[in-house]
Design an enzyme around this catalytic site. Structure first.
Site, PDB file in Angstrom:
ATOM      1  N   ARG A  46       6.364  -1.312  -3.661  1.00 32.78           N
ATOM      2  CA  ARG A  46       5.864  -1.812  -2.380  1.00 32.78           C
ATOM      3  C   ARG A  46       4.933  -3.017  -2.568  1.00 32.78           C
ATOM      4  O   ARG A  46       4.640  -3.722  -1.603  1.00 32.78           O
ATOM      5  CB  ARG A  46       5.109  -0.698  -1.640  1.00 32.78           C
ATOM      6  CG  ARG A  46       5.974   0.508  -1.344  1.00 32.78           C
ATOM      7  CD  ARG A  46       5.114   1.703  -0.982  1.00 32.78           C
ATOM      8  NE  ARG A  46       4.545   1.589   0.332  1.00 32.78           N
ATOM      9  CZ  ARG A  46       5.082   2.092   1.435  1.00 32.78           C
ATOM     10  NH1 ARG A  46       6.221   2.746   1.368  1.00 32.78           N
ATOM     11  NH2 ARG A  46       4.489   1.967   2.589  1.00 32.78           N
ATOM     12  N   GLU A  65      30.287 -13.679  -6.933  1.00 33.24           N
ATOM     13  CA  GLU A  65      30.199 -12.541  -7.848  1.00 33.24           C
ATOM     14  C   GLU A  65      30.083 -11.211  -7.114  1.00 33.24           C
ATOM     15  O   GLU A  65      30.587 -10.208  -7.604  1.00 33.24           O
ATOM     16  CB  GLU A  65      29.065 -12.710  -8.862  1.00 33.24           C
ATOM     17  CG  GLU A  65      27.673 -12.656  -8.294  1.00 33.24           C
ATOM     18  CD  GLU A  65      26.591 -12.863  -9.342  1.00 33.24           C
ATOM     19  OE1 GLU A  65      26.747 -12.395 -10.467  1.00 33.24           O
ATOM     20  OE2 GLU A  65      25.572 -13.492  -9.006  1.00 33.24           O
ATOM     21  N   CYS A  86       0.815  -1.216   0.000  1.00 37.91           N
ATOM     22  CA  CYS A  86       0.000   0.000   0.000  1.00 37.91           C
ATOM     23  C   CYS A  86       0.849   1.267   0.000  1.00 37.91           C
ATOM     24  O   CYS A  86       1.824   1.368   0.729  1.00 37.91           O
ATOM     25  CB  CYS A  86      -0.943   0.076   1.191  1.00 37.91           C
ATOM     26  SG  CYS A  86      -2.258  -1.101   1.175  1.00 37.91           S
ATOM     27  N   HIS A 105      36.476 -37.124  -4.667  1.00 34.77           N
ATOM     28  CA  HIS A 105      37.184 -37.521  -5.885  1.00 34.77           C
ATOM     29  C   HIS A 105      38.189 -36.446  -6.319  1.00 34.77           C
ATOM     30  O   HIS A 105      38.554 -36.386  -7.493  1.00 34.77           O
ATOM     31  CB  HIS A 105      36.182 -37.826  -7.000  1.00 34.77           C
ATOM     32  CG  HIS A 105      35.310 -38.992  -6.655  1.00 34.77           C
ATOM     33  ND1 HIS A 105      35.759 -40.289  -6.657  1.00 34.77           N
ATOM     34  CD2 HIS A 105      34.023 -39.048  -6.216  1.00 34.77           C
ATOM     35  CE1 HIS A 105      34.782 -41.094  -6.265  1.00 34.77           C
ATOM     36  NE2 HIS A 105      33.713 -40.355  -5.985  1.00 34.77           N
ATOM     37  N   LYS A 109      24.748  -6.405 -16.611  1.00 34.06           N
ATOM     38  CA  LYS A 109      23.406  -6.924 -16.330  1.00 34.06           C
ATOM     39  C   LYS A 109      22.884  -7.762 -17.499  1.00 34.06           C
ATOM     40  O   LYS A 109      22.232  -8.769 -17.305  1.00 34.06           O
ATOM     41  CB  LYS A 109      22.466  -5.752 -16.035  1.00 34.06           C
ATOM     42  CG  LYS A 109      21.076  -6.168 -15.600  1.00 34.06           C
ATOM     43  CD  LYS A 109      21.096  -6.813 -14.228  1.00 34.06           C
ATOM     44  CE  LYS A 109      19.770  -7.384 -13.820  1.00 34.06           C
ATOM     45  NZ  LYS A 109      19.943  -8.467 -12.833  1.00 34.06           N
ATOM     46  N   TRP A 163      -2.801  -3.021  -1.445  1.00 34.85           N
ATOM     47  CA  TRP A 163      -2.400  -4.417  -1.260  1.00 34.85           C
ATOM     48  C   TRP A 163      -3.495  -5.013  -0.380  1.00 34.85           C
ATOM     49  O   TRP A 163      -3.622  -4.651   0.791  1.00 34.85           O
ATOM     50  CB  TRP A 163      -1.030  -4.439  -0.582  1.00 34.85           C
ATOM     51  CG  TRP A 163      -0.594  -5.789  -0.113  1.00 34.85           C
ATOM     52  CD1 TRP A 163      -0.742  -6.295   1.139  1.00 34.85           C
ATOM     53  CD2 TRP A 163       0.084  -6.784  -0.856  1.00 34.85           C
ATOM     54  NE1 TRP A 163      -0.207  -7.553   1.207  1.00 34.85           N
ATOM     55  CE2 TRP A 163       0.316  -7.880  -0.002  1.00 34.85           C
ATOM     56  CE3 TRP A 163       0.527  -6.856  -2.184  1.00 34.85           C
ATOM     57  CZ2 TRP A 163       0.958  -9.030  -0.425  1.00 34.85           C
ATOM     58  CZ3 TRP A 163       1.162  -8.008  -2.597  1.00 34.85           C
ATOM     59  CH2 TRP A 163       1.379  -9.076  -1.717  1.00 34.85           C
ATOM     60  N   GLU A 185      23.903 -21.932  -7.092  1.00 30.42           N
ATOM     61  CA  GLU A 185      23.426 -20.548  -7.083  1.00 30.42           C
ATOM     62  C   GLU A 185      23.972 -19.789  -5.860  1.00 30.42           C
ATOM     63  O   GLU A 185      24.388 -18.635  -5.967  1.00 30.42           O
ATOM     64  CB  GLU A 185      21.887 -20.514  -7.127  1.00 30.42           C
ATOM     65  CG  GLU A 185      21.261 -19.127  -7.022  1.00 30.42           C
ATOM     66  CD  GLU A 185      21.707 -18.140  -8.108  1.00 30.42           C
ATOM     67  OE1 GLU A 185      22.390 -18.543  -9.057  1.00 30.42           O
ATOM     68  OE2 GLU A 185      21.404 -16.950  -7.965  1.00 30.42           O
ATOM     69  N   LYS A 205      26.357 -16.530  -6.215  1.00 28.85           N
ATOM     70  CA  LYS A 205      25.968 -15.241  -5.616  1.00 28.85           C
ATOM     71  C   LYS A 205      27.094 -14.715  -4.732  1.00 28.85           C
ATOM     72  O   LYS A 205      27.466 -13.553  -4.788  1.00 28.85           O
ATOM     73  CB  LYS A 205      24.686 -15.450  -4.808  1.00 28.85           C
ATOM     74  CG  LYS A 205      23.712 -14.353  -4.763  1.00 28.85           C
ATOM     75  CD  LYS A 205      22.821 -14.153  -5.969  1.00 28.85           C
ATOM     76  CE  LYS A 205      23.441 -14.249  -7.311  1.00 28.85           C
ATOM     77  NZ  LYS A 205      22.541 -14.372  -8.413  1.00 28.85           N
ATOM     78  N   ASN A 213      -3.730   3.355   4.472  1.00 28.19           N
ATOM     79  CA  ASN A 213      -2.790   2.235   4.644  1.00 28.19           C
ATOM     80  C   ASN A 213      -2.984   1.684   6.048  1.00 28.19           C
ATOM     81  O   ASN A 213      -3.171   2.465   6.979  1.00 28.19           O
ATOM     82  CB  ASN A 213      -1.332   2.701   4.570  1.00 28.19           C
ATOM     83  CG  ASN A 213      -0.900   2.989   3.167  1.00 28.19           C
ATOM     84  OD1 ASN A 213      -1.675   2.828   2.235  1.00 28.19           O
ATOM     85  ND2 ASN A 213       0.331   3.421   3.034  1.00 28.19           N
ATOM     86  N   GLY A 214      -2.822   0.384   6.207  1.00 28.86           N
ATOM     87  CA  GLY A 214      -2.920  -0.200   7.552  1.00 28.86           C
ATOM     88  C   GLY A 214      -4.131  -1.097   7.672  1.00 28.86           C
ATOM     89  O   GLY A 214      -4.802  -1.415   6.684  1.00 28.86           O
TER      90      GLY A 214
HETATM   91  C1  F6R Z   1      24.144 -13.923 -11.742  1.00 27.08           C
HETATM   92  C2  F6R Z   1      23.523 -13.383 -12.949  1.00 27.08           C
HETATM   93  C3  F6R Z   1      23.908 -13.991 -14.245  1.00 27.08           C
HETATM   94  C4  F6R Z   1      22.682 -14.102 -15.164  1.00 27.08           C
HETATM   95  C5  F6R Z   1      23.139 -14.541 -16.563  1.00 27.08           C
HETATM   96  C6  F6R Z   1      21.980 -14.712 -17.501  1.00 27.08           C
HETATM   97  O1  F6R Z   1      23.702 -13.247 -10.622  1.00 27.08           O
HETATM   98  O2  F6R Z   1      22.756 -12.475 -12.904  1.00 27.08           O
HETATM   99  O3  F6R Z   1      24.517 -15.229 -14.083  1.00 27.08           O
HETATM  100  O4  F6R Z   1      21.794 -15.009 -14.611  1.00 27.08           O
HETATM  101  O5  F6R Z   1      24.026 -13.590 -17.098  1.00 27.08           O
HETATM  102  O6  F6R Z   1      21.322 -13.514 -17.714  1.00 27.08           O
HETATM  103  P1  F6R Z   1      19.840 -13.499 -18.225  1.00 27.08           P
HETATM  104  O7  F6R Z   1      19.026 -14.131 -17.177  1.00 27.08           O
HETATM  105  O8  F6R Z   1      19.517 -12.044 -18.435  1.00 27.08           O
HETATM  106  O9  F6R Z   1      19.808 -14.269 -19.502  1.00 27.08           O
END
Ligand code: F6R
Length: 582
Positions: free
Chosen positions: A27, A467, A2, A483, A577, A75, A460, A464, A99-100
């Site tokens: 939100r 990176e 909200c 191994h 990205k 919401w 994963e 995370k 809100n609330g």
């Molecule tokens: C890791 C990350 C990357 C993406 C990868 C694929 O945190 O963000 O490993 O998952 O570069 O990117 P997309 O999903 O945009 O194809």
């Protein structure tokens, strides 16, 4: 959850309200609306769904000439998401947004109904409007004071009265509400980020203080007495307003997960037929890069449990491999951006081989979303942090929906209902993850181990961590460690063991014991309690939902480790990205 905006000034506030509502979108909401007021009339426009739906509706109407308005993103709490239940609500001369939660709403509603009030909606908000209207006998402050005495719960309110086209009233108790101050323009909002493009000056409001805004200024009273408050200056800039108070997008995006998960569940839980039926295919290929590939690995585990034949590969390999396609193959392409070059190439290879393609993608209108036969949007909103968090989680959720469709089981639906709340509870323990991060941030090597789905989660978690924090980290199938890699384990090496898979949990624990006996410091992440000192106990839930409760804890740890190491969390070095080159 909200969001409120109210505005009084000299110009028509429609665009200001819409801009603020867009800034409040993060939100989470299911409907939105605005009310505009001039001397003669009031105009209320509401819409179920996105702000863009509301914007479209507004653009189709003749908007009244005015300089006072209120807006809201809702919401649902009391009453399902619907246009009727959307705010603003209007009873008699009173129109307001809220809100609330009003805890004694049904008691008050009954009382008002006995007095002849007819309610349109199922909301607690309409009850407040009716109550103020009932008390209003020409003096708004008096009516508000009486209302405050009657209502129990949390509330932030922005209120318009038919008799006063030049006044906006607001008050709050336990829910946030800020007063924004500009030249000849005044605002109330639940989030400074919503008005930061208009002003950086604000006034904090105390509990149950009534603020009256006109275009010439504002006054605050409590119990009929004037209250003096100073005007403060926010350090928020328009650029980082969308951070909504978080220091980094990564954390903001992790924190959005419960709402986004909830939204996607709401969309599909009774409408699984909107999703393609994978059972019609003899073979499923899953392709993606990085985290998207790991989401796919989790999906492979789901589908194999459903009895499907599944192949998985990273897109940069798949595109060049001699892939053997059966006639009846579906290729699932997973991508946040929908523009990853290798994933696009893999998709085009599948299309060239005349097999069906399904995109699980976040950016609508991206190449992958456009060119695949089927598409399912993750609906994560814009993901700014380079390291994916929320989009990853929603990819996994969609894969679990698809798996449920192949092999429906009623426990799944039962657990789906509590998923978002469980997730919220887990994310609320930020202090705990921070402490754990403090204990490991100086490490040079960290390992993650797990079997089957827990191995995919390990990959994963490890990605995370490395990176964003630049700590070297690797994930191994728990049984594979001995191994070779076990030679790297020495006194003090941190090993995360992911232990949610019931079929292999004892085996993974044995592997963990093997590394402990060689000096490793274990961090246990599992669904059953244990005697290890460092442990994250995850609530047990349907196996097809379990990873959605584990990965966010690992995301939090990665964030806090990177924070402690002073890393550029949202933009780790060397990463982009959207990877649009090979
Ligand atoms: C890791 C990350 C990357 C993406 C990868 C694929 O945190 O963000 O490993 O998952 O570069 O990117 P997309 O999903 O945009 O194809």
């Amino acid at each position: 959850m909200c969001g409120i905006i109210g505005c009084i000034g000299y110009e028509n506030p429609t665009n200001i309200l819409l801009d603020a509502l867009k800034r409040l979108e993060y939100r989470g909401y299911d409907s939105a609306g605005i009310a505009l007021k001039n001397e003669k009339e009031i105009q209320i426009i509401k819409s179920l769904g996105k702000i863009s739906d509301l914007e479209k509706k507004i653009s189709e109407k003749m908007i009244i000439n005015c300089s006072l308005g209120i807006g809201h993103t809702r919401w649902a709490t009391h009453g399902e998401p619907s246009e009727i239940n959307a705010h603003p609500h209007r009873v008699g001369k009173i129109t307001l947004v809220h809100n609330g939660i009003i805890e004694n709403a049904s008691f008050l509603k009954e009382k008002l109904e006995k007095k002849g009030v007819l309610f349109q909606s199922n909301t607690d908000t309409e009850v407040i409007a009716a109550l103020i209207n009932d008390y209003y006998k020409g003096n708004m402050e008096e009516a508000l004071q009486k209302t405050i005495k009657d209502i129990k719960g949390s509330y932030a309110l922005a209120i318009i009265n038919d008799d006063e086209a030049d006044k906006l009233y607001a008050l709050r108790c336990e829910s946030p509400l800020i007063l924004g101050v500009s030249d000849g323009e005044f605002f109330v909002t639940s989030d400074m980020g919503a008005i930061i493009s208009k002003t950086n000056k604000y006034v904090l409001l105390g509990e149950n203080e009534i603020v009256t805004l006109t275009r010439n200024g504002f006054s605050i009273t409590k119990d009929g007495k004037k209250v003096e408050r100073s005007v403060e200056v926010s350090e928020l800039s328009d650029v980082d307003a969308s951070l909504c108070g978080y220091e980094h997008y990564m954390m903001k995006e992790i924190m959005e997960e419960p709402v986004l998960v909830h939204n996607l569940i709401q969309k599909y839980k009774d409408n699984m037929d909107l999703l393609p039926d994978l059972d019609q295919y003899d073979m499923i290929h899953i392709v993606g890069c990085g985290s998207a590939y790991y989401a796919g690995m989790i999906g492979k585990n789901f589908f194999e449990e459903d009895g499907k034949r599944v192949e998985i590969d990273v897109a940069s390999e798949y595109r060049y491999r001699n892939v053997i396609y059966d006639n009846n193959t579906l290729v699932i392409l997973i991508s946040q951006s929908g523009e990853t070059a290798d994933t696009i190439a893999a998709m085009r290879k599948a299309i060239k081989n005349k097999v069906d393609t399904l995109a699980i993608v976040n950016v609508d209108d991206s190449t992958i979303a456009r060119e695949c036969k089927y598409k399912i949007l993750t609906e994560a909103g814009r993901e700014v942090a380079v390291a994916t968090t929320k989009a990853f989680l929603l990819q996994v959720l969609i894969l679990s929906f698809l798996s449920y469709k192949i092999n429906p089981d009623k426990d799944y639906l039962k657990d789906l209902k509590k998923l978002s709340q469980n997730l919220k509870v887990l994310l609320d323990k930020s202090g705990f993850y921070k402490k754990l991060a403090d204990a490991i941030y100086h490490q040079e090597d960290v390992f993650f181990i797990g079997r089957r789905v827990d191995y995919a989660i390990s990959l994963e978690g490890s990605l995370k961590l490395k990176e964003v924090s630049y700590i070297h980290s690797d994930a191994y199938q728990a049984g594979e460690l001995k191994h070779g890699t076990i030679s790297l384990i020495q006194k003090g090496t941190v090993v995360f063991a992911i232990v949610t898979d019931q079929a292999t949990k004892d085996k993974t624990i044995s592997n963990l014991e093997e590394v402990i006996s060689r000096g490793a410091v274990p961090i246990y992440v599992g669904t059953d309690d244990c005697s290890y000192e460092n442990k994250i106990i995850i609530p047990k839930i349907n196996t097809k939902l379990q990873p959605i409760l584990v990965v966010p804890a690992l995301q939090m740890i990665a964030y806090y480790v990177a924070y402690k190491r002073g890393c550029n969390i949202d933009k780790p070095k060397n990463l982009a990205k959207s990877v649009t080159v090979e």
